[in-house]
Write an enzyme that holds these catalytic residues in place. Sequence first.
Site, PDB file in Angstrom:
ATOM      1  N   HIS A  20      44.016  13.743 -15.561  1.00  0.00           N
ATOM      2  CA  HIS A  20      43.403  12.596 -16.217  1.00  0.00           C
ATOM      3  C   HIS A  20      44.256  12.168 -17.412  1.00  0.00           C
ATOM      4  O   HIS A  20      44.516  10.979 -17.626  1.00  0.00           O
ATOM      5  CB  HIS A  20      41.979  12.933 -16.707  1.00  0.00           C
ATOM      6  CG  HIS A  20      40.947  12.922 -15.635  1.00  0.00           C
ATOM      7  ND1 HIS A  20      41.002  13.724 -14.531  1.00  0.00           N
ATOM      8  CD2 HIS A  20      39.806  12.194 -15.508  1.00  0.00           C
ATOM      9  CE1 HIS A  20      39.952  13.507 -13.760  1.00  0.00           C
ATOM     10  NE2 HIS A  20      39.207  12.562 -14.341  1.00  0.00           N
ATOM     11  N   HIS A  30      -9.608  -5.150  -5.861  1.00  0.00           N
ATOM     12  CA  HIS A  30      -8.390  -5.040  -5.060  1.00  0.00           C
ATOM     13  C   HIS A  30      -8.501  -4.019  -3.941  1.00  0.00           C
ATOM     14  O   HIS A  30      -8.037  -4.243  -2.828  1.00  0.00           O
ATOM     15  CB  HIS A  30      -7.215  -4.623  -5.952  1.00  0.00           C
ATOM     16  CG  HIS A  30      -6.515  -5.761  -6.608  1.00  0.00           C
ATOM     17  ND1 HIS A  30      -5.630  -6.568  -5.952  1.00  0.00           N
ATOM     18  CD2 HIS A  30      -6.572  -6.229  -7.882  1.00  0.00           C
ATOM     19  CE1 HIS A  30      -5.155  -7.483  -6.789  1.00  0.00           C
ATOM     20  NE2 HIS A  30      -5.715  -7.305  -7.958  1.00  0.00           N
ATOM     21  N   ASN A  55       0.839  -1.202   0.000  1.00  0.00           N
ATOM     22  CA  ASN A  55       0.000   0.000   0.000  1.00  0.00           C
ATOM     23  C   ASN A  55       0.879   1.259   0.000  1.00  0.00           C
ATOM     24  O   ASN A  55       2.108   1.192  -0.087  1.00  0.00           O
ATOM     25  CB  ASN A  55      -0.969  -0.018   1.188  1.00  0.00           C
ATOM     26  CG  ASN A  55      -0.242  -0.038   2.524  1.00  0.00           C
ATOM     27  OD1 ASN A  55       0.923   0.370   2.640  1.00  0.00           O
ATOM     28  ND2 ASN A  55      -0.921  -0.501   3.563  1.00  0.00           N
ATOM     29  N   GLN A  72     -10.357  -5.812 -11.195  1.00  0.00           N
ATOM     30  CA  GLN A  72      -9.320  -4.970 -10.621  1.00  0.00           C
ATOM     31  C   GLN A  72      -9.869  -4.041  -9.548  1.00  0.00           C
ATOM     32  O   GLN A  72      -9.186  -3.729  -8.576  1.00  0.00           O
ATOM     33  CB  GLN A  72      -8.620  -4.169 -11.722  1.00  0.00           C
ATOM     34  CG  GLN A  72      -7.811  -5.037 -12.673  1.00  0.00           C
ATOM     35  CD  GLN A  72      -6.826  -5.952 -11.962  1.00  0.00           C
ATOM     36  OE1 GLN A  72      -5.891  -5.493 -11.327  1.00  0.00           O
ATOM     37  NE2 GLN A  72      -7.043  -7.265 -12.058  1.00  0.00           N
ATOM     38  N   ASP A  98      -2.480 -12.228 -13.514  1.00  0.00           N
ATOM     39  CA  ASP A  98      -2.294 -12.148 -12.065  1.00  0.00           C
ATOM     40  C   ASP A  98      -1.787 -13.462 -11.491  1.00  0.00           C
ATOM     41  O   ASP A  98      -1.107 -13.476 -10.449  1.00  0.00           O
ATOM     42  CB  ASP A  98      -3.614 -11.781 -11.375  1.00  0.00           C
ATOM     43  CG  ASP A  98      -3.957 -10.307 -11.516  1.00  0.00           C
ATOM     44  OD1 ASP A  98      -3.049  -9.518 -11.800  1.00  0.00           O
ATOM     45  OD2 ASP A  98      -5.144  -9.959 -11.340  1.00  0.00           O
ATOM     46  N   GLU A 146      -1.071   0.163 -15.923  1.00  0.00           N
ATOM     47  CA  GLU A 146      -0.387  -1.013 -15.377  1.00  0.00           C
ATOM     48  C   GLU A 146      -0.786  -2.244 -16.195  1.00  0.00           C
ATOM     49  O   GLU A 146       0.063  -3.014 -16.645  1.00  0.00           O
ATOM     50  CB  GLU A 146      -0.783  -1.187 -13.911  1.00  0.00           C
ATOM     51  CG  GLU A 146      -0.203  -2.432 -13.262  1.00  0.00           C
ATOM     52  CD  GLU A 146      -0.793  -2.684 -11.883  1.00  0.00           C
ATOM     53  OE1 GLU A 146      -0.185  -3.474 -11.135  1.00  0.00           O
ATOM     54  OE2 GLU A 146      -1.856  -2.125 -11.545  1.00  0.00           O
ATOM     55  N   HIS A 147      -2.088  -2.445 -16.351  1.00  0.00           N
ATOM     56  CA  HIS A 147      -2.625  -3.542 -17.167  1.00  0.00           C
ATOM     57  C   HIS A 147      -3.463  -2.921 -18.283  1.00  0.00           C
ATOM     58  O   HIS A 147      -4.367  -2.129 -17.998  1.00  0.00           O
ATOM     59  CB  HIS A 147      -3.553  -4.457 -16.365  1.00  0.00           C
ATOM     60  CG  HIS A 147      -2.998  -4.938 -15.060  1.00  0.00           C
ATOM     61  ND1 HIS A 147      -3.281  -4.321 -13.856  1.00  0.00           N
ATOM     62  CD2 HIS A 147      -2.186  -5.977 -14.770  1.00  0.00           C
ATOM     63  CE1 HIS A 147      -2.672  -4.963 -12.878  1.00  0.00           C
ATOM     64  NE2 HIS A 147      -1.984  -5.975 -13.399  1.00  0.00           N
TER      65      HIS A 147
END
Length: 466
Positions: A431, A272, A224, A269, A372, A338-339
């Site tokens: 250098h 969730h 979360n 979804q 999933d 996301e999906h």
Amino acid sequence: MLRRIDLSGEVADYPARALRELMPRAPFDVNEALRSVQPLIDDIARRGTPAVVEIVERFDGVHLEHLRVPATAIKTAVEELDPELRRAYETSIRRVRAAHEAQRLPEVVTEVAPGGTITERYLPVGRVGLYAPGGLAVLASSVIMNAVPAQIAGVGSIALASPAQKTNGGLPDQGILAVAGLLGLDEVYAVGGPAAIAMFAYGARREDGAVECEAVDMITGPGNIYVTAAKRAVRGLVGIDAEAGTTEIAVIADATADPVHVAADLISQAEHDPAAASVLITDSRELADAVDAELARRAPEARHAQRILTALAGEQSGTILVDDIDEAVAVADAYAAEHLEIQTADAREVALRVRNAGAIFIGAYSPVSLGDYCAGSNHVLPTGGCARHSAGLSVHTFLRGVHLIDYSRDALEAVADDVVAFANSEDLPSHGEAVSARFADPAVKAGPSLKADLPVKAGPPVKELP
């Protein structure tokens, strides 16, 4: 049912950033959450195990005698696993392992010049802490999605943390323990939330100095907003996979889509979290109406109806109306879900045009819920539009590319003048000298002695100390 955003014929009028700002999004203030979790993190960094025990008791109502789960509890969880569920777990493990094995990276040697090679090696992180949520949804599947890529990458030490459950005698969820056992994970901690992240980042010692949990090099796994805030707090001290937000689904659908499929997937979804996002992108008002009707019929009958209805009615969810599939693809790229499901005619062709998504599910028979659990793909994916620049969890997450530079004398000499020229142009002459010194004539003396030949200015008089 879903609020509507009508962009028909207007998508091309918006530059990319303006179009992104029109997308439905939930507020996600990690900094605000960080103010709440930082004192907990600091306490664990300072006091170790006693602080973890106190925080777990305060938030989960469980007093831990030991943070680590006994090996016997993991073994028992596997032995008592329902055969049907065991089959599902093993199917998921097998498919995720097969898909992720293909992500192994070979060592690559490139000769950039005669006698000069660069070797790219991919080395696994030494120790990883995996987090499996245990709040509204206890995600045993997340153990698979995190552990399998880490194992394939060759991570030598893997620890798992998941919240202590009062209903399971103060142990993590039985499904999480069972999956850990099936995967051969024996280092499991009954610690959740920000406390788990801090424990992994700083390690945990008892008051007598005994180590209960060694610090890790990287932390991965969803959680979360408070878990996300804790990961932000320790980022840099350890590596993290991402700052994941609440789950989201977007569906590009045209008039050929089945509204029952679309509605069922949007609900899946929303289940969730009340802040989960469900977004439909369509060029068909008739489909949008049919999906709304199906949502109104199905959502109230679901087990988690209140959670689902809250998510569907939230500002993070909605239907975006467009003129055609070209506009739908542009909107999907702006949203960077996301999906992302594609339920259109020629779905695969449409999917190949999308650039921004965590994972793309093609056609009527590739729902997000397949991904999933048992598709073989990884379900730990970028949220909140981060798919524009970030990928989901993979074997690559746990690997570090390291260059081995191997030049012979002749190869270095061939490029020495270029190095010196570059270094002098940046006012870093030493250098260049680090290269030219390798080819200096040893018979030639170094320059004049600073002490003997350079004038020395007198400094201010030195005060005597009392």
